[in-house]
Every structure is written in C-alpha cells, then in structure tokens.
Scaffold this active site. Structure first.
Site, PDB file in Angstrom:
ATOM      1  N   ARG A   1       4.286  -5.245   1.670  1.00  0.00           N
ATOM      2  CA  ARG A   1       4.503  -3.901   0.959  1.00  0.00           C
ATOM      3  C   ARG A   1       3.797  -3.850  -0.360  1.00  0.00           C
ATOM      4  O   ARG A   1       3.788  -4.824  -0.874  1.00  0.00           O
ATOM      5  CB  ARG A   1       6.082  -3.626   1.053  1.00  0.00           C
ATOM      6  CG  ARG A   1       6.600  -3.280   2.230  1.00  0.00           C
ATOM      7  CD  ARG A   1       5.975  -1.672   2.768  1.00  0.00           C
ATOM      8  NE  ARG A   1       6.774  -1.505   4.138  1.00  0.00           N
ATOM      9  CZ  ARG A   1       6.367  -1.742   5.261  1.00  0.00           C
ATOM     10  NH1 ARG A   1       5.191  -2.205   5.504  1.00  0.00           N
ATOM     11  NH2 ARG A   1       7.075  -1.235   6.317  1.00  0.00           N
TER      12      ARG A   1
ATOM     13  N   HIS B   1      -4.038   0.221   4.625  1.00  0.00           N
ATOM     14  CA  HIS B   1      -2.785   0.016   5.245  1.00  0.00           C
ATOM     15  C   HIS B   1      -2.877   0.104   6.907  1.00  0.00           C
ATOM     16  O   HIS B   1      -2.423   1.120   7.427  1.00  0.00           O
ATOM     17  CB  HIS B   1      -1.551   1.010   5.126  1.00  0.00           C
ATOM     18  CG  HIS B   1      -0.305   0.398   5.458  1.00  0.00           C
ATOM     19  ND1 HIS B   1       0.953   0.818   4.695  1.00  0.00           N
ATOM     20  CD2 HIS B   1       0.361  -0.534   6.304  1.00  0.00           C
ATOM     21  CE1 HIS B   1       2.055   0.101   4.956  1.00  0.00           C
ATOM     22  NE2 HIS B   1       1.507  -0.342   6.062  1.00  0.00           N
TER      23      HIS B   1
ATOM     24  N   GLU C   1       0.336   5.254  -1.422  1.00  0.00           N
ATOM     25  CA  GLU C   1      -0.409   5.234  -0.266  1.00  0.00           C
ATOM     26  C   GLU C   1      -0.382   6.922   0.203  1.00  0.00           C
ATOM     27  O   GLU C   1       0.647   7.438   0.252  1.00  0.00           O
ATOM     28  CB  GLU C   1      -0.176   4.279   0.917  1.00  0.00           C
ATOM     29  CG  GLU C   1      -0.295   2.795   0.427  1.00  0.00           C
ATOM     30  CD  GLU C   1       0.357   1.989   1.443  1.00  0.00           C
ATOM     31  OE1 GLU C   1       1.020   2.564   2.643  1.00  0.00           O
ATOM     32  OE2 GLU C   1       0.252   0.947   1.181  1.00  0.00           O
TER      33      GLU C   1
END
Length: 280
Positions: free
Chosen positions: A199, A247, A228
């Site tokens: 994370r 991601h 993000e």
C-alpha cells in the site's frame, strides 16, 4: 430474499444490511475488507469471510520482477531504446558502452529484507530460492521463524541497514501508516533498492522523494502510491531512479480461479457448520 451475498469492492454498511433482512453471510472475494463496516455487520450478526492469499502469487511475482528491473535498469534501457536515444548508450574506444552506462547488480548473493512476513512475502521467498539470496524479515507478529534458517527474523534497524533489497509486504493500519520514513531510509545502503507492492501510504512519500533526489539509496520500485491514479504533477516523475507501475500486482487472469475456489470453500463451510473458514 438474499441469504448469501458475494462481493468484491461493494460497500457493506447499515443501509445495505437493513435492506437485506434475510442475509446470513457475506463472502468477499478480496483479502482486504476496507469496504465492510465491521461494526455494522456485528450489529446485524452477519459473518463476513475474506479471501486470503488469492493474489499472493501474482503480487509476489511482480515484486521479484521489480527487484530485477531496479537492479538491472531494465525499464531505463528500454526507455532509451524506445525513444531512440542511441547517444545514451554509446560505444567508443574509451569504453563508454551500455555495459558501463547501465551496469547494475545481480540479485544472486544479495540480502533481501521483508517488512512483514505474511502470505505474499512467504511466496516471494519461495520464488527467490533459486537466486541464492539471504532472506531476513521484520514482523513482530511472527513468533516461529522457519527452523531451517531459510528466513531470519531481525529487528527494524538491522533490516534496513543490512538488506540490499527491501520489499514491503504488510497491511496498512494506523500503526503502519508512513512506517517507512526518513529515519528508516537513512539506514539503507547507498546501493539498496526499495520495492513496495503493498500500500502506498506505508511509505512517507515526501521522505522518499527527498531520499531518491539526494541519491541516499539507489532506486525505488513502486506498484502502489498514496494517490491512485498517480497525480499528473507527481514529483516522482522528475526522478530517474524510480520505477512506477499502476497498481498491477493483482492484475492476473489466474486470480479469478483462485478467489473462486476460496469463496466456494467458505460457502460450503457455511452450509455445513454455519461459519466460513476464512472469517474476518
């Protein structure tokens, strides 16, 4: 009339539960359940299952890939070739070859350190077994480390001062938010690499930017960031010693089958015993 609800990112709160009076069980296809209001499900006495390890292999493989990319400058060399910057990889009598411009480090023989030693870090350890690396890990929740010595539990400072590659694999909580900060980065070797596939908020991004800008350590490879999608004016885009992916740790077509198997195990267990196997 719904009795079993299978979800992914959908929010589960009092409103949802109030409108599903017959609901007996919620099965989540993710390992993270930030979208579930735990107080609400407790109030409604509805058990919730999660899918631990569903993407462990996918994330682990990406972590290893990012390690190799950072150590061997793979993305940077591709960028120069793709943008036709042949002058950045010259070949002349003075020895200014691509060997000299882009010489990196082999993974073999290095020390890899994990922040957190759960399902993903354990899978990374297995994938790294052919690279002849030493593995150390910091995880205060692990009490019994492998008896064969394949992984050694160490303290926080030893991890950051010893490891050639540091890979983050812990959950984001209020205790771990920003845990990798300037103090930790100051301990790192100048040749070290930091990899984060967990994370973004586990790393203090302001501290990371300053450490990379000043070449405090060699490179960071991030699959996750605090914001993000990434902000268009992100300071990270100024740096040439960072690798960024959007991601994609869990972006594997194989995960669907894996999470389905876990979900079915929990639903079957609920039918048989009234409780799922992987209850939150």
């Amino acid at each position: 009339g719904c009795e079993i609800l299978v979800i992914c990112y959908e929010e589960i709160n009092d409103y949802v539960l109030d409108h599903l009076p017959n609901l007996k069980f919620v099965a989540c296809s993710r390992s993270g359940v930030e979208n579930v209001d735990r107080d609400a499900v407790h109030r409604h006495n509805v058990p919730v299952s999660y899918s631990p390890g569903r993407n462990a292999n996918a994330v682990a493989e990406l972590a290893v890939g990012l390690m190799l990319c950072a150590l061997r400058h793979i993305p940077k060399t591709f960028h120069f070739i793709k943008s036709r910057q042949w002058d950045r990889v010259p070949l002349d009598i003075a020895g200014n070859t691509s060997f000299k411009t882009f010489d990196g480090f082999e993974l073999s023989g290095k020390t890899v350190g994990f922040v957190g030693y759960g399902a993903i870090a354990r899978r990374v350890t297995k994938l790294l077994s052919g690279f002849d690396v030493k593995v150390i890990a910091y995880d205060p929740y692990v009490k019994d480390w492998p008896a064969d010595g394949s992984v050694r539990g160490v303290g926080w400072e030893e991890l950051f001062s010893t490891a050639d590659v540091i890979s983050i694999h812990c959950k984001l909580t209020e205790q771990t938010r920003g845990i990798v900060n300037a103090d930790a980065m100051r301990l790192m070797k100048p040749t070290a690499v930091l990899v984060n596939t967990a994370r973004g908020a586990l790393v203090n991004e302001d501290d990371l930017y300053e450490a990379l800008r000043s070449r405090q350590f060699a490179c960071a490879a991030l699959d996750v960031q605090v914001h993000e999608p990434m902000e268009r004016d992100s300071k990270f885009l100024e740096l040439d010693n960072i690798i960024l992916t959007p991601h994609i740790g869990g972006a594997s077509k194989d995960i669907i089958a894996q999470q389905t198997r876990i979900l079915l195990e929990d639903i079957a267990a609920f039918f048989e015993t009234g409780r799922p196997l992987h209850e939150v």
